[in-house]
Write an enzyme that holds these catalytic residues in place. Sequence first.
Site, short mmCIF file in Angstrom:
data_model
loop_
_atom_site.label_atom_id
_atom_site.label_comp_id
_atom_site.label_asym_id
_atom_site.label_seq_id
_atom_site.Cartn_x
_atom_site.Cartn_y
_atom_site.Cartn_z
N GLY A 22 0.81 -1.21 0.00
CA GLY A 22 0.00 0.00 0.00
C GLY A 22 0.84 1.26 0.00
O GLY A 22 1.90 1.32 0.65
N ASP A 39 0.38 4.06 1.47
CA ASP A 39 0.56 4.65 2.79
C ASP A 39 1.70 3.99 3.54
O ASP A 39 2.45 4.66 4.27
CB ASP A 39 -0.74 4.56 3.60
CG ASP A 39 -1.32 3.15 3.66
OD1 ASP A 39 -0.91 2.29 2.86
OD2 ASP A 39 -2.21 2.93 4.51
#
Length: 262
Positions: free
Chosen positions: A109, A111
């Site tokens: 991901g 993030d």
Amino acid sequence: MLLAIDAGNTNIVFALVGDDGAIRTRWRITTDPRRTADEYAVWLVQLLALEGFSKADVTGVIIGTVVPRALHNLEVLASKYFGVEPLVAGQGAAAWGVDLDVAEPATVGADRVLNAIAGHALHEGDLVVIDFGTATTFDVVDYSGAYKGGIIAPGINLSLDALVSAAAKLPKVAIEAPETASVIGRTTETQMHIGIYWGYVAMMEGLVARMKAEIGRPVTVIATGGLATLFDHHTGIFDAIESDLTIQGLSMLYRRSVGAAH
């Protein structure tokens, strides 16, 4: 100034970042992939004005997202209303520039990579980054800045929602620290607080202990995400709390990408 956009599964955070890297202000809106660029603009331009800024103050945009369907409208927001072509974290000029030392790098991901970039820039040595979001993630970043992998666990809100929805007689309770350190509850609500809160603390402490043992070197544990401070006073595993780590990662990636282009 830079408009950094962190699109998560639950919320999208818009942050205005100065040329010095300092976050001037931030706003949060519920993630909805159906929301159009026009809708974002109506909301965001008004918030900019309330803080004393205008559209003209935004000279760059970078987007990090774990919700692919939300990306297009955010890109249109940047080009149509701010007159800039946005960078997308992990793509093109904003390629990560860090070693993703895992079996499937493309599935990590955005993030989590952004947290790794910012965590390595802010702290020396090996790191474990705990991010409290829709899921709670534990990420290992080694002393060279390489992302080495981690753990994905259900977020505390997700765990509580699943418990309440699956058990007809259990009430919805707030996520907060229990009033005492006792782990023997005498009411249903107290027992739920204990199970959710102290159970989560025990999970974190146990997983971090196992990760440290596997790494085999001194480790700095960083907490980020909205619920990080909820646990800070009831566990000793956090060495630092960096509330805006993902936004800081976006800002750092943007400055590096723009610098490399000149």
